[in-house]
Design a protein around this motif. Structure first.
Motif, mmCIF file in Angstrom:
data_model
loop_
_atom_site.group_PDB
_atom_site.id
_atom_site.type_symbol
_atom_site.label_atom_id
_atom_site.label_comp_id
_atom_site.label_asym_id
_atom_site.label_seq_id
_atom_site.Cartn_x
_atom_site.Cartn_y
_atom_site.Cartn_z
ATOM 1 N N PRO A 1 -47.203 78.937 12.616
ATOM 2 C CA PRO A 1 -46.432 78.349 11.510
ATOM 3 C C PRO A 1 -46.539 79.185 10.238
ATOM 4 N N ALA A 2 -47.581 80.028 10.161
ATOM 5 C CA ALA A 2 -47.791 80.847 8.955
ATOM 6 C C ALA A 2 -48.683 82.021 9.305
ATOM 7 N N GLN A 3 -48.741 82.995 8.400
ATOM 8 C CA GLN A 3 -49.586 84.173 8.637
ATOM 9 C C GLN A 3 -51.014 83.849 8.187
ATOM 10 N N THR A 4 -51.744 83.150 9.020
ATOM 11 C CA THR A 4 -53.092 82.701 8.660
ATOM 12 C C THR A 4 -54.075 83.855 8.832
ATOM 13 N N SER A 5 -55.353 83.590 8.492
ATOM 14 C CA SER A 5 -56.320 84.704 8.458
ATOM 15 C C SER A 5 -56.465 85.392 9.816
ATOM 16 N N VAL A 6 -56.366 84.647 10.918
ATOM 17 C CA VAL A 6 -56.531 85.292 12.226
ATOM 18 C C VAL A 6 -55.380 86.275 12.505
ATOM 19 N N VAL A 7 -54.216 85.978 11.975
ATOM 20 C CA VAL A 7 -53.058 86.874 12.164
ATOM 21 C C VAL A 7 -53.233 88.133 11.322
ATOM 22 N N GLU B 1 -52.067 103.680 6.149
ATOM 23 C CA GLU B 1 -52.521 103.404 4.785
ATOM 24 C C GLU B 1 -53.488 102.224 4.746
ATOM 25 N N LYS B 2 -53.939 101.905 3.561
ATOM 26 C CA LYS B 2 -54.827 100.773 3.276
ATOM 27 C C LYS B 2 -56.062 100.847 4.169
ATOM 28 N N VAL C 1 -50.868 92.258 4.932
ATOM 29 C CA VAL C 1 -52.092 92.377 5.733
ATOM 30 C C VAL C 1 -52.871 93.574 5.193
ATOM 31 N N PRO C 2 -54.174 93.621 5.429
ATOM 32 C CA PRO C 2 -54.938 94.735 4.846
ATOM 33 C C PRO C 2 -54.730 96.080 5.532
ATOM 34 N N GLN C 3 -54.195 96.070 6.768
ATOM 35 C CA GLN C 3 -54.045 97.333 7.503
ATOM 36 C C GLN C 3 -52.642 97.913 7.266
ATOM 37 N N GLY C 4 -52.464 99.206 7.553
ATOM 38 C CA GLY C 4 -51.147 99.818 7.286
ATOM 39 C C GLY C 4 -50.832 100.971 8.219
ATOM 40 N N LEU C 5 -50.952 100.738 9.550
ATOM 41 C CA LEU C 5 -50.720 101.856 10.470
ATOM 42 C C LEU C 5 -49.250 101.990 10.883
ATOM 43 N N ASN D 1 -50.123 95.913 13.531
ATOM 44 C CA ASN D 1 -48.758 96.416 13.442
ATOM 45 C C ASN D 1 -47.736 95.317 13.696
ATOM 46 N N ALA D 2 -46.637 95.388 12.937
ATOM 47 C CA ALA D 2 -45.622 94.340 13.044
ATOM 48 C C ALA D 2 -44.253 94.952 13.294
ATOM 49 N N ALA D 3 -43.389 94.134 13.887
ATOM 50 C CA ALA D 3 -41.972 94.485 13.993
ATOM 51 C C ALA D 3 -41.166 93.346 13.385
ATOM 52 N N VAL D 4 -40.187 93.736 12.576
ATOM 53 C CA VAL D 4 -39.247 92.754 12.032
ATOM 54 C C VAL D 4 -38.040 92.747 12.969
#
Ligand code: NAD
Length: 505
Positions: A384-390, A465-466, A417-421, A266-269
């Motif tokens: 620095p970027a949204q790498t695979s661990v992120v 989703e996803k 990202v593959p998740q969508g909660l 989950n992310a917040a902008v």
């Protein structure tokens, strides 16, 4: 950090179980209930055999044949009684949640409050299982839909919400006329025993069939028996994406129904206009609460570059004030990780983040405890970027911070990202807020404005989703997943006109 004596925790668990009316037998194993507070054993529990599971499903199926014909408002009586018992035993159940899942008492009590809330909701719902009446194209005809009970609902639940997820499913399934077989996480068998005892008492008190609910205990192999049994009409499974990948196709192969509630990332902008006082509070609770072990925990912060430095500094300073430790101690806000493998997964993720050029601003290290108990300070990591661990869900308190320049970039990072909660935006700009909620904004099942990603209320439908699986539970019209819809056409005329104007004479 002072940890309590393991014997004291065993005694507290036993006393809470007794107060909930659970039968205390010496389980004899092989399941071992442990507490993450000290990493020690609370007691052993008998795992269900293949025959036990079969017996449980048979009993639930037989009870269903009777329960489905009980009028829905009468079915509500058992849920109303369960809600009363949960209110009476809120502190006992919360004590077991703290002991088995390590949540601080206020969060554990909040979880039990969610159970009480869903019972209230379900009782109201028992008088509102509405179908529609549609306009028929044929004269003298009525076209309508009726919702009927589905059958046995198999519930598989995760360790981190050991009681709420069960109640979301069970309260709604019971008023819908279904019966339930529950396999809780093998890490939280005692809270499950207490819930089962309270529901059994509620059923006795209102004269509902005992077979409306059964508890089976064990690991994934026990869950698999529910997955594969054709008598289980709906399998509602909450847990990791890995579990969902194993379970979903198997239920689909027998044309069963599946409701999946899987991992989130989950992310917040945080926009330039955000109220930063409010943002810091929302972010810290969502990211560090429950030691980052909620499916809705905040894991990614996507901040406009103009406010990133100030926000990172303020979060880091708030993290410095968080007391990590024995959840029963006053003032503690962050309890333990569930076990060693959760700690190792956190360390592996932090190593990968460093290797990808990330900077650990604070936290991540072990903070006292004992050999078998894993306490960590929440980690804040600039990437620095949204790498695979992120892009992966690491079930621990790690918050990755990314920056953006324009709003489209923020949305793209958010959805990449593959998740969508769950998701949030912190902004005071209405255009941005509306855009985040629009069709081309957040792609999650939950999208919030100016609050964090965690802490949903039961009134809304919960799910994502996803790779999160697409299921919806709890409020709104999530009940429809627990029923089957029949479309009925009634001809009350003395003619037989065919649909679409077809002539057949
Ligand atoms: P987990 O996947 O290890 O286990 C969840 C449940 O599935 C347990 O009861 C387990 O015994 C069972 N299980 C595992 N493999 C199975 C199989 N092959 N067949 C049948 N049952 C099987 O998850 P966990 O570590 O207990 O919980 C953490 C995970 O759950 C996180 O990924 C979190 O995001 C997710 N979660 C999601 C939600 C949601 O509503 N979306 C809620 C809580 C937790």
């Amino acid at each position: 950090m002072n940890l309590p004596a393991p014997e004291e925790l065993c005694r507290r668990a036993e006393e809470a179980l007794i107060r909930c009316g659970a039968e205390i037998t010496d389980g004899g194993g092989p399941l071992v209930a442990r507490t993450p507070i000290t990493g020690t054993e609370l007691r052993t529990v008998t795992a269900s055999s293949a025959e036990d599971v079969d017996r449980a499903i048979t009993a639930a199926h037989e009870a269903f044949l009777e329960w489905r014909s009980v009028p829905a408002p009468q079915r509500g009586a058992v849920v109303r009684r369960l809600g009363q018992l949960l209110t009476e035993h809120k502190a006992d159940l919360a004590e077991l949640v703290t002991l088995e899942a390590g949540k601080i008492p206020s969060e554990a009590q909040g979880e039990v409050q969610e159970m009480i809330d869903i019972c209230e909701f379900a009782v109201g719902l028992s008088r509102q299982l509405y179908g529609r009446t549609m306009a028929s194209e044929r004269p003298g005809h009525r076209l309508m839909e009726t919702w009927h009970p589905l059958g046995v609902v198999g519930v598989i639940s995760a360790f981190n919400f050991p009681v709420a997820v069960w109640s979301w499913n069970t309260a709604v399934a019971l008023v819908c006329g279904d019966t339930v077989v529950w396999k809780p996480s093998d890490r939280t068998p005692l809270t499950a025993i207490a819930c089962d005892a309270l529901l059994a008492r509620a059923a006795r008190d209102v004269g509902a069939p005992a077979g409306i609910h059964a508890l089976i205990q064990g690991s994934g192999d026990v869950g698999e028996r529910l997955v594969d049994d054709a008598r289980v009409a709906l399998l509602s499974a909450t847990g990791s994406v890995r579990m969902g990948r194993a379970v979903g196709p198997r239920v689909a192969a027998r044309f069963g129904k599946c409701l999946l509630e899987l991992g989130g990332n989950n992310a917040a902008v945080v926009a330039p206009s955000a109220d930063l006082d409010l943002t810091v509070r929302g972010v810290v609770f969502s990211a560090a609460g429950t030691a980052g072990q909620r499916c809705t925990s905040l894991r990614r912060l996507i901040v406009h570059s103009s406010v990133a430095d100030e926000l990172v500094e303020r979060i880091s300073s708030a993290y410095g004030q968080l007391k990590v430790g024995n959840p029963f101690d006053d003032g503690v806000l962050v309890g333990p990780l569930v076990n060693r493998s959760a700690f190792e997964a956190m360390q592996t993720a932090l190593d990968k983040a460093r290797a990808d050029g990330g900077t650990i601003v604070c936290g991540g290290e072990r903070s006292g405890g004992s050999d078998a108990a894993y306490y960590v300070s929440p980690a804040l990591v600039r990437m620095p970027a949204q790498t695979s661990v992120v892009r992966e869900e690491t079930f621990a308190p790690i918050l990755y911070v990314l920056t953006y320049e324009d709003f489209d970039q923020a949305i793209a990072l958010h959805n990449e990202v593959p998740q969508g909660l769950s998701s949030s935006i912190f902004t005071t700009d209405q255009r941005e807020a509306e855009r985040f909620l629009a069709a081309d904004g957040s792609d999650c099942g939950i999208a919030n404005v100016n609050i964090g990603t965690s802490g949903a209320e039961i009134g809304g439908a919960f799910g994502g989703e996803k790779e999160t699986g697409g299921g919806r539970e709890s409020g709104s019209d999530a009940w429809k997943a627990y029923m089957r819809r029949a479309t009925n056409t009634v001809n009350y005329s003395d003619r037989l006109p065919l649909a679409q104007g077809v002539e057949f004479t």
